[in-house]
Scaffold this active site. Sequence first.
Site, PDB file in Angstrom:
ATOM      1  CE1 TYR A 162      44.407  40.512  48.895  1.00 26.15           C
ATOM      2  CE2 TYR A 162      43.962  42.703  48.039  1.00 26.15           C
ATOM      3  CZ  TYR A 162      43.505  41.477  48.475  1.00 26.15           C
ATOM      4  OH  TYR A 162      42.166  41.208  48.493  1.00 26.15           O
ATOM      5  CB  CYS A 163      46.319  39.108  45.147  1.00 29.51           C
ATOM      6  SG  CYS A 163      45.559  38.169  43.795  1.00 29.51           S
ATOM      7  CG  LEU A 164      48.360  37.601  40.743  1.00 31.20           C
ATOM      8  CD1 LEU A 164      48.200  37.970  39.280  1.00 31.20           C
ATOM      9  CD2 LEU A 164      48.737  36.150  40.893  1.00 31.20           C
TER      10      LEU A 164
ATOM     11  N   GLY B 187      51.888  39.387  46.219  1.00 34.01           N
ATOM     12  CA  GLY B 187      52.581  38.567  47.205  1.00 34.01           C
ATOM     13  C   GLY B 187      53.437  37.499  46.552  1.00 34.01           C
TER      14      GLY B 187
END
Length: 597
Positions: free
Chosen positions: A328-330, A332
């Site tokens: 998720y987000c960073l 990812g």
Amino acid sequence: MTELPPGKPIAEDKTTRAAPDPGTGGHPYEKLDRAMRAAMARATAGVSPHSIMATWMDWALHLSRSPGRQFELVEHAAKNTAKLSEYASKLAAGSKPTPPFETRTQDHRFSDKGWQKAPFSLWQQAFLSTQDWWQAATDSMPGIAPRDAERAQFQVRQALDLVSPSNFPWSNPEIIRRTMQTGGRNLIEGSAHFLEDFTHAVTQKHDLPPKGYELGTDLAATPGKVVYRNALFELIQYAPTTNSVQAEPILFVPAWIMKYYVLDLSTENSMVSYLVDQGFTVFMISWINPTADQADLSLEDYRLNGVMAAIDAISKFVPGQKIHINGYCLGGTLLAIAAAVMQRDGDDRLASITLMAAQVDFAEAGELLLFIDDSQVAFVEDLMWLQGCLDRPQMARTFTTIRAEDLIYARAVRRYFLGEADLPTDLTVWNNDTTRMPARMHSEYLRGLFLENRLSAGRFAVEGRVVALKDIRVPMFVVGTESDHIAPWRSVYKIRLFTDGDLTFVLTNGGHNGGILSEPGHKNRHYRQDHRAADALYISPDEWFENAKVRQGSWWPAMADWLKLHSTGEAKPPLMGGERRSANKLPDAPGSYVHQT
């Protein structure tokens, strides 16, 4: 439950380290310069004056050599003045004219019915007229750097938001009406709120969650155990709720910029709980909240002693099974790097990859790019050199500034002038539970990924060798959100440019967090979904958007179905941590690291 050895020592990857040493080494002259710059950065809250001046110098010089554009702006001002004068004369005559200027869709400052009456409607229109002119004045022109034009527009918007008539009690009809109704009690209560916020800003005291939002009881309450811990993270395994589970477990890699429990909020909107109930064995990384003592932690540490250590641990707890991994987000972005390295090195332990609001290319990374250039990054690096980390309020300030009209000024009006207390929600409680960034790691992220865009450009090296996203061949499930200001969906979509494998792309309505928290039963939810076969031809995001069918409801069931499609079948739930008991006991979920302040 077992606590495994920490594994490989913290490693240094000199090929990806572009930032100055966050420590205290270096020549005395260099240390003197950094101390001076750090003091200035602290005084300006980490904002580089050079970046601001360079933006306006670029704009002003190009405007000065464009007489045609100057005449155009004079004409624009004259037209706006004429519209405003006509509107004022009709108001004075007692009619109800149609306002010539409209507010932006996301601007709710003038939604109160009082703004439809004189003189407030005239003040509102005068403000919107000024806003409209400056929008035109800072539009891109030949020669000016597009980023500088966008920054100029952003900075003008910040300045205008500060002097909006909605911000002052004598020009806001809602404040005047509330003051008359309550006899001024709203201003007294607002003063108390201001004093409370001012004290909190000065002391930086970390408030305990309000009643009904306690960690482990109301939030992050899905039953589970910490089954592994090292100096960087705790690994949580969640207890099964079904008699059988999919053979392949799921590992979540959240961003270190946030606490993990955004994925395990309340019972009704916990993605973790939903997947457990769908028959998956779920593991979660819970990162430390670093202090100045961890200033030298690097991106490579987060990959090696974070993602890879978690995969190693799960491989021992669930032997012989591949792993579905979700970033998720960073988290990812880090996952994409780790997956490419694994594929490059012949490590085939991944069954699939899910990326949620995660970017691998930062050329179109939205409004955050307005804060990033060499001068600004150097300013932040000097500030972190002084502090050892990027502190919580400095991190939060960036995100609130992007939506200042709503998150700063509208909240201030509501809280200080209308006397309304902030009503907590699970998402706002999580959002206020901020974290710090280690100096070295954050500098590497800002320079290597955000500023220089090395990953998608084929210049990001791990262990001395460049990482290639095209090496990733396991199936991918990629999620973007329509109104994401942090990871714009067209930027997330670019993963299709840099990979050739089997890929399913989902676009859901909502923002960076709200779009991901789209549990079944959530009202007014829809999404688009399309599949790209391995080695298929590329289509543009706009073409994809036009052709992808809109589906009503939550995208979570689609993700669960996709995961099951890429699993090998059901099996008996694995033991917690690979064994029933251990002499060295670790805590129940949500663990101890999530409580670090």
